[in-house]
Motif scaffolding. Structure first.
Motif, short mmCIF file in Angstrom:
data_model
loop_
_atom_site.label_atom_id
_atom_site.label_comp_id
_atom_site.label_asym_id
_atom_site.label_seq_id
_atom_site.Cartn_x
_atom_site.Cartn_y
_atom_site.Cartn_z
N UNK A 76 -12.18 7.66 1.61
CA UNK A 76 -11.61 7.25 3.09
C UNK A 76 -10.15 6.40 2.60
N UNK A 77 -10.31 5.71 1.60
CA UNK A 77 -8.94 4.95 1.23
C UNK A 77 -8.18 5.94 0.57
N UNK A 78 -8.43 6.79 -0.17
CA UNK A 78 -7.67 7.73 -0.84
C UNK A 78 -6.89 8.71 0.32
N UNK A 79 -7.70 9.06 1.02
CA UNK A 79 -7.16 9.92 2.29
C UNK A 79 -6.20 9.32 2.76
N UNK A 80 -6.50 8.04 3.47
CA UNK A 80 -5.63 7.35 4.26
C UNK A 80 -4.30 7.06 3.25
N UNK A 81 -4.38 6.75 2.15
CA UNK A 81 -3.06 6.56 1.41
C UNK A 81 -2.18 7.88 1.21
N UNK A 82 -3.09 8.93 1.16
CA UNK A 82 -2.21 9.95 0.71
C UNK A 82 -1.53 10.80 1.80
N UNK A 83 -2.04 10.25 3.18
CA UNK A 83 -1.56 10.85 4.46
C UNK A 83 -0.71 9.80 4.98
N UNK A 84 -0.91 8.50 4.63
CA UNK A 84 -0.11 7.56 5.35
C UNK A 84 -0.52 7.16 6.70
N UNK A 85 -1.87 7.70 6.86
CA UNK A 85 -2.38 7.59 8.19
C UNK A 85 -3.76 6.52 8.34
#
Length: 234
Positions: A76-85
């Motif tokens: 979840x943290x990886x995906x949030x940081x990848x998308x900036x969302x």
């Protein structure tokens, strides 16, 4: 493109919901945990803890070789940081979201998992275990209820913390929890369940099945913690 190694369970739903909410392209790679596919050598290279979900991002930030991530909080943290969302960039906001993701990872998910196990999967009725985990679940719902008083979401805005918690709260009926005892959790749950992307994520893999509350003998062998269970390795 992201490969999602997945089976439709609360932990799996966390990531399928996040992928849908973030609008990321992904391919589902089913991992039938009841049939032991989590012990496949190729999967163990991605998820050495032999647990799904896990992801492989073939288009990671900054380019380069694909990036694999296991453990739902890390994903979840990886995906949030990848998308900036769905995670603030300011220090205090970011740490608050991470705190509540870790609260789910260390408390809400494991305790609901144990509560459900001793209610539905244990081969014998163990009143002590049922009381111990049932009481802890109610305590955690109380923590969440107090947090949500006067709030629409666990943090200032809808975030990966909500995505982490909702798939476990949805099990409340099966786990015989009276959600009306926790009015702020109930309002939050109802608020989230109508989000189109969340609904799409929750429905991913519906054709594969969903938690039934029953194990056959093969599932019991593959899902019960057992240090002597042969691990398929190269």
């Amino acid at each position: 493109m992201i490969d999602l190694y997945y089976w439709p369970t609360p932990n799996g739903w966390k990531i399928s919901i996040a992928l849908e909410e973030m609008g990321l392209d992904y391919t589902v790679k089913p991992v039938n945990i009841g049939r032991g596919e989590q012990f496949d050598p190729e999967f163990l290279k991605i998820s050495p803890n032999n647990r799904m979900p896990a992801i492989v991002d073939h288009d990671p930030p900054g380019g380069g070789a694909p990036v694999s991530v296991f453990e739902t909080g890390a994903i979840l943290i990886y995906l949030a940081e990848k998308t900036g969302r769905f995670m603030p960039t300011d220090l205090r906001g970011r740490m608050t979201v991470i705190e509540w993701v870790m609260w789910q990872m260390s408390g809400l998910g494991p305790m609901l998992g144990q509560n459900g196990h001793f209610k539905f999967y244990a081969p014998e009725t163990l009143p002590y275990a049922q009381e111990r985990y049932g009481n802890e679940v109610l305590r955690l719902f109380g923590v969440m209820d107090r947090r949500l008083e006067g709030r629409d979401y666990l943090c200032d805005e809808y975030s990966i913390a909500d995505m982490a918690c909702w798939p476990w709260v949805i099990t409340y009926k099966k786990q015989e929890i009276d959600l009306d005892q926790f009015p702020h959790v109930r309002a939050w749950y109802d608020r989230l369940k109508v989000r189109p992307a969340l609904r799409r994520g929750y429905m991913v893999g519906r054709e594969l099945g969903k938690p039934s509350g029953k194990w056959d003998e093969e599932a019991r062998k593959n899902l019960m913690p057992n240090p002597t269970l042969p691990q398929k390795t190269d």
